[in-house]
Design a protein around this motif. Structure first.
Motif, PDB file in Angstrom:
ATOM      1  N   GLU A  52       0.826  -1.207   0.000  1.00 50.61           N
ATOM      2  CA  GLU A  52       0.000   0.000   0.000  1.00 50.61           C
ATOM      3  C   GLU A  52       0.863   1.261   0.000  1.00 50.61           C
ATOM      4  O   GLU A  52       0.530   2.257  -0.644  1.00 50.61           O
ATOM      5  N   LEU A  53       1.960   1.231   0.728  1.00 44.26           N
ATOM      6  CA  LEU A  53       2.858   2.387   0.716  1.00 44.26           C
ATOM      7  C   LEU A  53       3.436   2.601  -0.684  1.00 44.26           C
ATOM      8  O   LEU A  53       3.678   3.721  -1.109  1.00 44.26           O
ATOM      9  N   ALA A  54       3.651   1.498  -1.398  1.00 40.19           N
ATOM     10  CA  ALA A  54       4.250   1.604  -2.734  1.00 40.19           C
ATOM     11  C   ALA A  54       3.237   2.004  -3.793  1.00 40.19           C
ATOM     12  O   ALA A  54       3.593   2.652  -4.774  1.00 40.19           O
ATOM     13  N   THR A  55       1.977   1.597  -3.607  1.00 43.35           N
ATOM     14  CA  THR A  55       0.983   1.865  -4.656  1.00 43.35           C
ATOM     15  C   THR A  55       0.029   2.998  -4.300  1.00 43.35           C
ATOM     16  O   THR A  55      -0.667   3.509  -5.179  1.00 43.35           O
ATOM     17  N   HIS A  56      -0.044   3.354  -3.022  1.00 37.63           N
ATOM     18  CA  HIS A  56      -1.002   4.355  -2.511  1.00 37.63           C
ATOM     19  C   HIS A  56      -2.438   3.910  -2.760  1.00 37.63           C
ATOM     20  O   HIS A  56      -3.319   4.744  -2.970  1.00 37.63           O
ATOM     21  N   ASP A  57      -2.675   2.612  -2.829  1.00 37.56           N
ATOM     22  CA  ASP A  57      -4.016   2.134  -3.172  1.00 37.56           C
ATOM     23  C   ASP A  57      -4.256   0.784  -2.487  1.00 37.56           C
ATOM     24  O   ASP A  57      -3.554  -0.188  -2.753  1.00 37.56           O
ATOM     25  N   ARG A  58      -5.270   0.727  -1.627  1.00 34.81           N
ATOM     26  CA  ARG A  58      -5.543  -0.492  -0.863  1.00 34.81           C
ATOM     27  C   ARG A  58      -5.922  -1.671  -1.764  1.00 34.81           C
ATOM     28  O   ARG A  58      -5.468  -2.799  -1.573  1.00 34.81           O
ATOM     29  N   TRP A  86      -1.608   7.812 -21.592  1.00 40.61           N
ATOM     30  CA  TRP A  86      -2.724   8.718 -21.308  1.00 40.61           C
ATOM     31  C   TRP A  86      -2.254  10.163 -21.395  1.00 40.61           C
ATOM     32  O   TRP A  86      -2.991  11.045 -21.839  1.00 40.61           O
ATOM     33  N   GLY A  87      -1.012  10.406 -20.973  1.00 42.62           N
ATOM     34  CA  GLY A  87      -0.470  11.760 -21.028  1.00 42.62           C
ATOM     35  C   GLY A  87      -0.410  12.259 -22.457  1.00 42.62           C
ATOM     36  O   GLY A  87      -0.751  13.406 -22.749  1.00 42.62           O
ATOM     37  N   ARG A  88       0.003  11.350 -23.381  1.00 41.12           N
ATOM     38  CA  ARG A  88       0.062  11.747 -24.787  1.00 41.12           C
ATOM     39  C   ARG A  88      -1.328  12.070 -25.319  1.00 41.12           C
ATOM     40  O   ARG A  88      -1.493  12.886 -26.209  1.00 41.12           O
ATOM     41  N   LEU A  89      -2.317  11.376 -24.785  1.00 46.52           N
ATOM     42  CA  LEU A  89      -3.689  11.629 -25.237  1.00 46.52           C
ATOM     43  C   LEU A  89      -4.311  12.797 -24.482  1.00 46.52           C
ATOM     44  O   LEU A  89      -5.477  13.124 -24.685  1.00 46.52           O
ATOM     45  N   GLY A  90      -3.548  13.379 -23.566  1.00 44.08           N
ATOM     46  CA  GLY A  90      -4.030  14.566 -22.867  1.00 44.08           C
ATOM     47  C   GLY A  90      -5.012  14.276 -21.751  1.00 44.08           C
ATOM     48  O   GLY A  90      -5.771  15.134 -21.342  1.00 44.08           O
ATOM     49  N   TRP A  91      -5.004  13.009 -21.254  1.00 38.01           N
ATOM     50  CA  TRP A  91      -5.932  12.660 -20.167  1.00 38.01           C
ATOM     51  C   TRP A  91      -5.125  12.267 -18.945  1.00 38.01           C
ATOM     52  O   TRP A  91      -4.153  11.522 -19.040  1.00 38.01           O
ATOM     53  N   LYS A  92      -5.541  12.758 -17.814  1.00 37.98           N
ATOM     54  CA  LYS A  92      -4.762  12.507 -16.603  1.00 37.98           C
ATOM     55  C   LYS A  92      -4.961  11.116 -16.036  1.00 37.98           C
ATOM     56  O   LYS A  92      -4.239  10.667 -15.167  1.00 37.98           O
ATOM     57  N   GLY A  93      -5.988  10.415 -16.492  1.00 36.60           N
ATOM     58  CA  GLY A  93      -6.277   9.103 -15.948  1.00 36.60           C
ATOM     59  C   GLY A  93      -6.962   9.227 -14.610  1.00 36.60           C
ATOM     60  O   GLY A  93      -7.480  10.285 -14.262  1.00 36.60           O
ATOM     61  N   ASP A  94      -6.961   8.124 -13.840  1.00 34.33           N
ATOM     62  CA  ASP A  94      -7.711   8.152 -12.590  1.00 34.33           C
ATOM     63  C   ASP A  94      -6.790   8.250 -11.390  1.00 34.33           C
ATOM     64  O   ASP A  94      -7.113   7.802 -10.305  1.00 34.33           O
ATOM     65  N   ASP A  95      -5.611   8.835 -11.591  1.00 37.91           N
ATOM     66  CA  ASP A  95      -4.652   8.933 -10.491  1.00 37.91           C
ATOM     67  C   ASP A  95      -5.214   9.728  -9.320  1.00 37.91           C
ATOM     68  O   ASP A  95      -4.895   9.477  -8.175  1.00 37.91           O
ATOM     69  N   ASP A  96      -6.056  10.716  -9.673  1.00 39.91           N
ATOM     70  CA  ASP A  96      -6.565  11.568  -8.611  1.00 39.91           C
ATOM     71  C   ASP A  96      -7.851  11.031  -7.997  1.00 39.91           C
ATOM     72  O   ASP A  96      -8.442  11.646  -7.138  1.00 39.91           O
ATOM     73  N   ASP A  97      -8.275   9.885  -8.521  1.00 43.68           N
ATOM     74  CA  ASP A  97      -9.519   9.321  -8.017  1.00 43.68           C
ATOM     75  C   ASP A  97      -9.263   8.618  -6.697  1.00 43.68           C
ATOM     76  O   ASP A  97      -8.789   7.502  -6.662  1.00 43.68           O
ATOM     77  N   ASP A  98      -9.555   9.304  -5.629  1.00 47.57           N
ATOM     78  CA  ASP A  98      -9.348   8.668  -4.341  1.00 47.57           C
ATOM     79  C   ASP A  98     -10.666   8.609  -3.586  1.00 47.57           C
ATOM     80  O   ASP A  98     -10.795   9.080  -2.480  1.00 47.57           O
ATOM     81  N   GLY A  99     -11.637   8.030  -4.249  1.00 44.19           N
ATOM     82  CA  GLY A  99     -12.948   7.873  -3.639  1.00 44.19           C
ATOM     83  C   GLY A  99     -12.886   6.850  -2.516  1.00 44.19           C
ATOM     84  O   GLY A  99     -13.211   5.683  -2.690  1.00 44.19           O
ATOM     85  N   VAL A 100     -12.449   7.290  -1.367  1.00 47.46           N
ATOM     86  CA  VAL A 100     -12.238   6.377  -0.249  1.00 47.46           C
ATOM     87  C   VAL A 100     -13.546   6.153   0.485  1.00 47.46           C
ATOM     88  O   VAL A 100     -14.256   7.096   0.811  1.00 47.46           O
ATOM     89  N   ASP A 101     -13.868   4.893   0.701  1.00 46.19           N
ATOM     90  CA  ASP A 101     -15.067   4.566   1.455  1.00 46.19           C
ATOM     91  C   ASP A 101     -14.736   4.645   2.937  1.00 46.19           C
ATOM     92  O   ASP A 101     -13.936   3.859   3.441  1.00 46.19           O
ATOM     93  N   PRO A 102     -15.341   5.601   3.651  1.00 44.20           N
ATOM     94  CA  PRO A 102     -14.967   5.781   5.062  1.00 44.20           C
ATOM     95  C   PRO A 102     -15.256   4.557   5.907  1.00 44.20           C
ATOM     96  O   PRO A 102     -14.558   4.289   6.887  1.00 44.20           O
ATOM     97  N   ILE A 103     -16.296   3.794   5.521  1.00 47.87           N
ATOM     98  CA  ILE A 103     -16.617   2.598   6.311  1.00 47.87           C
ATOM     99  C   ILE A 103     -15.537   1.543   6.133  1.00 47.87           C
ATOM    100  O   ILE A 103     -15.084   0.902   7.082  1.00 47.87           O
ATOM    101  N   GLN A 104     -15.104   1.383   4.857  1.00 42.51           N
ATOM    102  CA  GLN A 104     -14.055   0.404   4.593  1.00 42.51           C
ATOM    103  C   GLN A 104     -12.758   0.770   5.311  1.00 42.51           C
ATOM    104  O   GLN A 104     -11.998  -0.101   5.723  1.00 42.51           O
ATOM    105  N   GLN A 105     -12.521   2.073   5.404  1.00 43.26           N
ATOM    106  CA  GLN A 105     -11.246   2.512   5.966  1.00 43.26           C
ATOM    107  C   GLN A 105     -11.269   2.605   7.492  1.00 43.26           C
ATOM    108  O   GLN A 105     -10.232   2.812   8.121  1.00 43.26           O
ATOM    109  N   ALA A 106     -12.438   2.451   8.072  1.00 42.09           N
ATOM    110  CA  ALA A 106     -12.529   2.586   9.535  1.00 42.09           C
ATOM    111  C   ALA A 106     -11.738   1.485  10.222  1.00 42.09           C
ATOM    112  O   ALA A 106     -11.695   0.361   9.733  1.00 42.09           O
ATOM    113  N   PRO A 107     -11.099   1.803  11.333  1.00 41.93           N
ATOM    114  CA  PRO A 107     -10.338   0.778  12.029  1.00 41.93           C
ATOM    115  C   PRO A 107     -11.246  -0.331  12.536  1.00 41.93           C
ATOM    116  O   PRO A 107     -12.441  -0.120  12.733  1.00 41.93           O
TER     117      PRO A 107
END
Lengths: 128, 172
Positions: B17-23, B75-96
């Motif tokens: 997760e530290l390497a990918t920033h994505d659970r 994607w950069g060549r096509l001028g699209w940023k992709g979903d890198d900024d998509d961090d739709g985190v589910d608060p319930i899933q992330q709850a301890p």
């Protein structure tokens, strides 16, 4: 604090933070880890080849493959429809532009039957 | 084998997760690594397991980064940023885990924890791998080199740079 002690202190802090993160994983994640472990121990028996996506989000890969297939099918259907439509139009145009009598085309089945029977229209007339 | 995987899986997930920033990506990588490890190396001596498991996991992480870079380039060549900024985190899933530890059992403040983990997360991948394998997993230099697929000298270099970066970040 010397360099060695400072480094040790940083290492300890980071180690504690990492331990905290690992110990605080939520129940859903722990359950998925347990499932993954059980599948691994079962030799992947519960995981068919269609589920062995390259790492990177099974759902995303499935969506990408589905979209690709849809695109290919769409292209094939579109090309075939276009070709058939074009072929039909060309045939119609040839008939209309032909100098042959249109009646010939209307009676085409009859003439084909005569040909199959080995008779010519003239011969048939001769026998009558 | 089960005991080994149960003991290593949480740390493996945190590393991924530290390497990918994505659970989700991290879970996929750990699952793949466990599957490959169990099917290939189950009969190897027990003491060889940690570096072998980490070699598989770190290779998967590196492959993931390569694919990610390749995709971003296209994607950069096509001028699209992709979903890198998509961090739709589910608060319930992330709850301890409520059945886990009580708040008073948590030793470190949440802000401090996030600050330290963010510093590790920001390390370049190879430095991050060297640091986590050496300092957290406790592999020796040779085992770390084997897990990372590089020389012992490279491990020392990556580790030293990682330590310098963390000291700069965390002593401020």
């Amino acid at each position: 604090m010397n360099d060695r002690e400072a480094q040790q202190e940083i290492e300890d802090r980071v180690r504690r933070a990492l331990d905290e993160r690992a110990a605080g994983l939520d129940a859903a994640t722990l359950s998925r880890l347990r499932q993954a472990r059980e599948q691994a121990l079962a030799g992947g028996a519960g995981r068919g080849w269609w589920q062995r996506w390259p790492a990177g989000g099974g759902l995303r890969w499935a969506s990408a493959v589905a979209a690709g297939l849809l695109l290919v099918v769409g292209l094939v259907v579109w090309q075939q429809a276009g070709r058939q439509g074009l072929d039909g139009a060309v045939d119609d145009l040839e008939v209309l532009a032909s100098s042959d009598d249109l009646k010939l085309y209307q009676d085409l089945d009859f003439y084909l039957w005569l040909e199959r029977e080995g008779l010519s229209a003239n011969g048939a007339e001769d026998r009558t | 084998m089960e005991q080994f995987l149960a003991g290593i899986e949480k740390r493996a997930l945190v590393m991924a997760e530290l390497a990918t920033h994505d659970r989700e990506e991290a879970l996929d990588l750990v699952q793949d690594a466990m599957l490959a490890f169990a099917s290939r190396y189950g009969r190897r001596p027990r003491e060889e397991w940690p570096p072998l498991f980490h070699r598989i996991l770190q290779n998967r992480i590196r492959d993931w980064h390569r694919r990610r870079r390749g995709r971003s380039r296209w994607w950069g060549r096509l001028g699209w940023k992709g979903d890198d900024d998509d961090d739709g985190v589910d608060p319930i899933q992330q709850a301890p885990d409520p059945g886990g530890r009580l708040p008073e059992e948590v030793l470190m403040g949440e802000d401090e924890l996030e600050r330290i983990l963010a510093a590790v997360e920001e390390l370049p991948l190879r430095q991050q791998q060297a640091f986590l394998l050496r300092v957290w997993e406790g592999l020796d230099v040779a085992e770390t080199a084997s897990a990372m697929g590089c020389s012992s000298g490279s491990v020392k270099t990556h580790l030293s740079r990682a330590m310098s970066a963390l000291r700069r970040q965390l002593q401020e």
